[in-house]
Design an enzyme around this catalytic site. Structure first.
Site, PDB file in Angstrom:
ATOM      1  N   GLU A 117      33.201  28.517  57.150  1.00  0.00           N
ATOM      2  CA  GLU A 117      32.009  28.805  56.338  1.00  0.00           C
ATOM      3  C   GLU A 117      31.403  27.513  55.830  1.00  0.00           C
ATOM      4  O   GLU A 117      32.062  26.467  55.808  1.00  0.00           O
ATOM      5  CB  GLU A 117      32.364  29.714  55.153  1.00  0.00           C
ATOM      6  CG  GLU A 117      32.436  31.175  55.530  1.00  0.00           C
ATOM      7  CD  GLU A 117      32.658  32.095  54.356  1.00  0.00           C
ATOM      8  OE1 GLU A 117      32.785  31.605  53.216  1.00  0.00           O
ATOM      9  OE2 GLU A 117      32.727  33.307  54.569  1.00  0.00           O
ATOM     10  N   HIS A 235      22.620  33.216  46.328  1.00  0.00           N
ATOM     11  CA  HIS A 235      22.991  33.210  47.739  1.00  0.00           C
ATOM     12  C   HIS A 235      21.730  33.006  48.553  1.00  0.00           C
ATOM     13  O   HIS A 235      20.716  33.643  48.290  1.00  0.00           O
ATOM     14  CB  HIS A 235      23.676  34.524  48.124  1.00  0.00           C
ATOM     15  CG  HIS A 235      24.456  34.391  49.388  1.00  0.00           C
ATOM     16  ND1 HIS A 235      23.845  34.304  50.616  1.00  0.00           N
ATOM     17  CD2 HIS A 235      25.779  34.283  49.613  1.00  0.00           C
ATOM     18  CE1 HIS A 235      24.776  34.154  51.549  1.00  0.00           C
ATOM     19  NE2 HIS A 235      25.955  34.137  50.965  1.00  0.00           N
ATOM     20  N   ARG A 281      25.698  25.965  49.497  1.00  0.00           N
ATOM     21  CA  ARG A 281      24.804  27.058  49.093  1.00  0.00           C
ATOM     22  C   ARG A 281      23.589  26.582  48.312  1.00  0.00           C
ATOM     23  O   ARG A 281      22.484  27.081  48.505  1.00  0.00           O
ATOM     24  CB  ARG A 281      25.577  27.990  48.163  1.00  0.00           C
ATOM     25  CG  ARG A 281      26.023  29.174  48.883  1.00  0.00           C
ATOM     26  CD  ARG A 281      26.704  30.151  48.015  1.00  0.00           C
ATOM     27  NE  ARG A 281      27.486  30.946  48.946  1.00  0.00           N
ATOM     28  CZ  ARG A 281      28.374  31.817  48.611  1.00  0.00           C
ATOM     29  NH1 ARG A 281      28.641  32.026  47.339  1.00  0.00           N
ATOM     30  NH2 ARG A 281      29.018  32.514  49.506  1.00  0.00           N
ATOM     31  N   HIS A 341      23.739  35.740  42.834  1.00  0.00           N
ATOM     32  CA  HIS A 341      24.951  36.162  43.548  1.00  0.00           C
ATOM     33  C   HIS A 341      26.235  35.991  42.755  1.00  0.00           C
ATOM     34  O   HIS A 341      27.115  36.845  42.796  1.00  0.00           O
ATOM     35  CB  HIS A 341      25.040  35.349  44.840  1.00  0.00           C
ATOM     36  CG  HIS A 341      26.195  35.723  45.708  1.00  0.00           C
ATOM     37  ND1 HIS A 341      26.378  37.006  46.177  1.00  0.00           N
ATOM     38  CD2 HIS A 341      27.228  34.992  46.195  1.00  0.00           C
ATOM     39  CE1 HIS A 341      27.481  37.050  46.915  1.00  0.00           C
ATOM     40  NE2 HIS A 341      28.018  35.846  46.938  1.00  0.00           N
ATOM     41  N   ARG A 376      29.886  26.913  43.238  1.00  0.00           N
ATOM     42  CA  ARG A 376      31.087  27.474  43.860  1.00  0.00           C
ATOM     43  C   ARG A 376      31.065  27.292  45.375  1.00  0.00           C
ATOM     44  O   ARG A 376      30.074  27.584  46.031  1.00  0.00           O
ATOM     45  CB  ARG A 376      31.175  28.964  43.549  1.00  0.00           C
ATOM     46  CG  ARG A 376      32.277  29.677  44.293  1.00  0.00           C
ATOM     47  CD  ARG A 376      32.345  31.127  43.914  1.00  0.00           C
ATOM     48  NE  ARG A 376      31.251  31.901  44.428  1.00  0.00           N
ATOM     49  CZ  ARG A 376      31.348  32.745  45.467  1.00  0.00           C
ATOM     50  NH1 ARG A 376      32.494  32.897  46.103  1.00  0.00           N
ATOM     51  NH2 ARG A 376      30.308  33.440  45.865  1.00  0.00           N
TER      52      ARG A 376
HETATM   53  C1  LIG Z   1      27.954  41.170  48.133  1.00  0.00           C
HETATM   54  C2  LIG Z   1      29.017  40.204  47.685  1.00  0.00           C
HETATM   55  C3  LIG Z   1      29.756  39.496  48.617  1.00  0.00           C
HETATM   56  C4  LIG Z   1      30.730  38.591  48.208  1.00  0.00           C
HETATM   57  N1  LIG Z   1      31.491  37.953  49.156  1.00  0.00           N
HETATM   58  C5  LIG Z   1      32.500  37.151  48.752  1.00  0.00           C
HETATM   59  C6  LIG Z   1      33.386  36.568  49.707  1.00  0.00           C
HETATM   60  O1  LIG Z   1      33.274  36.791  50.905  1.00  0.00           O
HETATM   61  N2  LIG Z   1      34.379  35.765  49.237  1.00  0.00           N
HETATM   62  C7  LIG Z   1      34.552  35.483  47.920  1.00  0.00           C
HETATM   63  O2  LIG Z   1      35.466  34.730  47.559  1.00  0.00           O
HETATM   64  N3  LIG Z   1      33.736  36.042  46.998  1.00  0.00           N
HETATM   65  C8  LIG Z   1      32.735  36.873  47.385  1.00  0.00           C
HETATM   66  N4  LIG Z   1      31.926  37.454  46.445  1.00  0.00           N
HETATM   67  C9  LIG Z   1      32.223  37.227  45.022  1.00  0.00           C
HETATM   68  C10 LIG Z   1      33.452  38.049  44.648  1.00  0.00           C
HETATM   69  O3  LIG Z   1      33.341  39.322  45.237  1.00  0.00           O
HETATM   70  C11 LIG Z   1      33.598  38.190  43.145  1.00  0.00           C
HETATM   71  O4  LIG Z   1      33.485  36.935  42.523  1.00  0.00           O
HETATM   72  C12 LIG Z   1      34.958  38.783  42.814  1.00  0.00           C
HETATM   73  O5  LIG Z   1      35.114  39.992  43.507  1.00  0.00           O
HETATM   74  C13 LIG Z   1      35.060  38.996  41.321  1.00  0.00           C
HETATM   75  O6  LIG Z   1      36.164  39.808  41.061  1.00  0.00           O
HETATM   76  P1  LIG Z   1      36.392  40.315  39.591  1.00  0.00           P
HETATM   77  O7  LIG Z   1      37.612  41.159  39.631  1.00  0.00           O
HETATM   78  O8  LIG Z   1      36.349  39.187  38.653  1.00  0.00           O
HETATM   79  O9  LIG Z   1      35.085  41.204  39.261  1.00  0.00           O
HETATM   80  P2  LIG Z   1      34.580  42.586  39.860  1.00  0.00           P
HETATM   81  O10 LIG Z   1      35.126  42.884  41.190  1.00  0.00           O
HETATM   82  O11 LIG Z   1      33.102  42.574  39.720  1.00  0.00           O
HETATM   83  O12 LIG Z   1      35.201  43.655  38.854  1.00  0.00           O
HETATM   84  C14 LIG Z   1      34.779  43.732  37.523  1.00  0.00           C
HETATM   85  C15 LIG Z   1      35.299  45.026  36.935  1.00  0.00           C
HETATM   86  O13 LIG Z   1      35.045  45.080  35.531  1.00  0.00           O
HETATM   87  C16 LIG Z   1      34.487  46.341  35.184  1.00  0.00           C
HETATM   88  N5  LIG Z   1      33.714  46.168  33.950  1.00  0.00           N
HETATM   89  C17 LIG Z   1      32.616  45.390  33.746  1.00  0.00           C
HETATM   90  N6  LIG Z   1      32.209  45.510  32.458  1.00  0.00           N
HETATM   91  C18 LIG Z   1      33.067  46.366  31.845  1.00  0.00           C
HETATM   92  C19 LIG Z   1      33.151  46.904  30.534  1.00  0.00           C
HETATM   93  N7  LIG Z   1      32.262  46.598  29.574  1.00  0.00           N
HETATM   94  N8  LIG Z   1      34.142  47.780  30.258  1.00  0.00           N
HETATM   95  C20 LIG Z   1      35.044  48.139  31.211  1.00  0.00           C
HETATM   96  N9  LIG Z   1      34.999  47.669  32.474  1.00  0.00           N
HETATM   97  C21 LIG Z   1      34.028  46.789  32.792  1.00  0.00           C
HETATM   98  C22 LIG Z   1      33.667  46.706  36.415  1.00  0.00           C
HETATM   99  O14 LIG Z   1      33.358  48.068  36.449  1.00  0.00           O
HETATM  100  C23 LIG Z   1      34.631  46.267  37.518  1.00  0.00           C
HETATM  101  O15 LIG Z   1      35.650  47.224  37.708  1.00  0.00           O
HETATM  102  C24 LIG Z   1      30.946  38.372  46.832  1.00  0.00           C
HETATM  103  C25 LIG Z   1      30.213  39.079  45.894  1.00  0.00           C
HETATM  104  C26 LIG Z   1      29.247  39.991  46.309  1.00  0.00           C
HETATM  105  C27 LIG Z   1      28.472  40.750  45.270  1.00  0.00           C
END
Ligand SMILES: Cc1cc2nc3c(=O)[nH]c(=O)nc-3n(C[C@H](O)[C@H](O)[C@H](O)COP(=O)(O)OP(=O)(O)OC[C@H]3O[C@@H](n4cnc5c(N)ncnc54)[C@H](O)[C@@H]3O)c2cc1C
Length: 527
Positions: A117, A235, A281, A341, A376
């Site tokens: 990538e 992005h 990026r 993003h 990032r």
């Molecule tokens: C389309 C897309 C593609 C991506 N591709 C990549 C990739 O290929 N590789 C990579 O490294 N990263 C990628 N990313 C980034 C990566 O997906 C995220 O940074 C990572 O998944 C974050 O994980 P997380 O557990 O911190 O947050 P999330 O997966 O967003 O989870 C957050 C959780 O908190 C909950 N929540 C939020 N607020 C509250 C609240 N007030 N009360 C209770 N619950 C709450 C939500 O409902 C959710 O369950 C991508 C992101 C997107 C959007």
């Protein structure tokens, strides 16, 4: 003030069920009373949408040193080197653990398939289901969590952090819908904030509805330090078609050979960077933004024809989504434009996920661990979530084992309830437009000031709201205001923070801008 029950309801309470929250809960659950509280269904959140994959130095021609160097280079001088060291060195073990937890990465002849990538010097991106990496990981972790160990509370919005009279975190308040909203408290010896990012606050975003930056507002209001909020990553290539969502077209597509061209077929990214489509990026997003400004067009094009029929096999989700909008990616150029993003900033943490508020830990996209610096590197965020959620879970367990049960707590949100007259839809529109126009890919002081005023006005008019939709809007507006304040304060361009009025990076700004509710902003200079 409310009096909490003794003992606490949980040892460790995890807020959010993306990859960071699930991994923290799975790490802590075998040895403690653990709950996962999440505002939607378990699999809402960004994690399930991740396409490209997870970066880790597991290839024969790769090393943690090379992964370290690429990450530091992307971060434009602001990465915390100790955090990056932890990320790259513990990454391969976290990949092995995912495999033990049932994640099936793509393989060929029994060997892990590794993709290249943008801005990675080696092919080091592990992927699953082609471009369905997040879905595969999220599904496997949920399956394991459901099998037992932790209590799961879905559709519960965490609306406040509980603190003791000595300023120690001791649980959360949860709000359910209704007017006035019903609030209940769950007490815990330690809380792990894993509530994801904030990129859905911008008008054009690749993120799902959950990504409204609640965790930053929660942490900030409770008295935790927040930093890096000026670094919002855009992005470069989100689908840009009338009526279609800003669906992400992964960097991996360019890694496999797709070209970015303008309407005349010119590969204009080479005009600004010799790496062309494989530049970082920030560089590619800026090049597209400028090209759109110059041409007056709404999109540029991603030409996947060099991949031939392989395009659809390697990227089945992208191919299927584009097909829904009438595009055959093997020969139709995909119209693309930048979209918000990833939130680089967040609640400040140390290497063990500890925030400045005792008893509160953070990991995943809500945290500012320092690994990403000013920008990032692609596919490092899932890895960050995995590495630092494990550390945060262990630290939370340690804290829970040592801290005495809390006996009195206050809720860290506005204590004086009042009705709000704002129309929530108008309030959201104001935030979306203010950030997109004033705090977008390229910003300036005048735009940021206007955006900051608009966000602060929504925050003020929803303060003390008692209905859940208004409380959600208030949290979003508070986080959006922090973005504008930080972006206005950082008087330079660096990484994904691009100021047209201050186009150069400045040595004066070699450090982190840290914000605190009562103490205001301070600058932590990197030595
Ligand atoms: C389309 C897309 C593609 C991506 N591709 C990549 C990739 O290929 N590789 C990579 O490294 N990263 C990628 N990313 C980034 C990566 O997906 C995220 O940074 C990572 O998944 C974050 O994980 P997380 O557990 O911190 O947050 P999330 O997966 O967003 O989870 C957050 C959780 O908190 C909950 N929540 C939020 N607020 C509250 C609240 N007030 N009360 C209770 N619950 C709450 C939500 O409902 C959710 O369950 C991508 C992101 C997107 C959007």
């Amino acid at each position: 003030m409310i009096t909490t029950a003794r003992p606490t309801d949980y040892d460790v309470l995890v807020v959010g069920s993306g990859i960071a929250g699930l991994s923290a809960a799975l790490t802590a659950a075998p040895s403690a009373r653990v709950a996962v509280v999440t505002k939607g269904a378990l699999d809402d959140g960004c994690s399930r949408y991740a396409q490209g994959g997870i970066a880790a130095a597991v290839g024969d021609d790769d090393s943690t040193e090379l992964h370290f160097e690429d990450t530091i280079a992307a971060g434009r001088g602001l990465c915390h080197a100790d955090a990056v060291r932890v990320l790259v060195e513990e990454g391969p073990a976290r990949i092995r653990q995912l495999i033990e937890w049932g994640v099936a990465f793509d393989t060929q002849d029994g060997e892990l398939l590794l993709a290249r990538e943008a801005a990675h010097s080696r092919a080091r991106i592990l992927h699953a289901r082609g471009d369905g990496t997040g879905l595969e990981v999220e599904t496997a972790l949920i399956r394991r969590l459901r099998a037992g160990g932790a209590r799961v509370v879905e559709h519960a919005d965490v609306s406040g952090i509980l603190t003791t009279s000595d300023g120690v975190c001791c649980g959360v308040s949860i709000t359910t819908s209704g007017t006035p909203a019903q609030s209940t408290s769950l007490t815990a010896s330690a809380v792990v904030l894993a509530s994801g990012g904030a990129s859905r606050l911008w008008r054009n975003s690749t993120n799902p509805k959950s990504a409204t930056g609640d965790g930053v507002a929660l942490g900030y209001n409770a008295g935790a330090d927040v930093s890096g909020m000026e670094f919002s990553q855009f992005h470069p290539t989100a689908l840009a078609m009338e009526g279609a969502p800003r669906f992400l077209i992964s960097e991996a597509v360019r890694g496999e050979g797709a070209l970015i061209v303008n309407r005349d077929g010119h590969r204009f990214v080479f005009d600004v960077d010799p790496r062309g489509e494989l530049a970082g990026r920030d560089v590619v997003a800026r090049a597209i933004w400028d090209e759109l400004g110059r041409s007056g067009e709404r999109c540029v094009y991603l030409d996947c024809s060099p991949l031939g029929a392989r395009a659809a096999m390697r990227f089945p989700t992208i191919a299927a989504t584009c097909a829904k909008y009438g595009l055959d990616i093997t020969h139709d150029p995909i119209p693309v434009a930048p979209a918000a993003h990833y939130m680089v900033g967040g609640v400040c943490t140390d290497l063990d996920g500890a925030t400045s508020l005792p008893g509160l830990f953070a990991c995943g996209e809500v945290a500012h661990s320092g690994v990403h610096g000013a920008n990032r590197l692609a596919s490092n965020s899932l890895l960050e979530s995995l590495v630092f959620s494990k550390r945060a879970a262990h630290a939370a367990l340690g804290w829970a084992a040592e801290s005495p049960p809390a006996d009195a707590a206050s809720i860290s949100r506005s204590p004086s309830p009042r009705a709000s007259t704002v129309d929530p839809r108008e309030g959201w529109d104001t935030l979306h437009d203010a950030l997109w126009t004033g705090a977008g890919v390229v910003r300036d002081a005048a735009g940021l000031e206007a955006a900051g005023r608009a966000c602060a006005s929504v925050a003020a008019s929803t303060a003390g709201a008692t209905a859940l939709p208004m409380m959600q809007l208030h949290a979003a507006a508070s986080t959006a205001s922090l973005v504008c304040t930080a972006a206005l304060a950082r008087e330079e361009s660096r990484g994904c923070h691009l100021r047209s009025d201050l186009p150069q990076a400045s040595d004066q700004w070699h450090g982190d801008l840290v914000m605190h509710k009562d103490r205001g902003a301070r600058f932590d200079r990197h030595l």
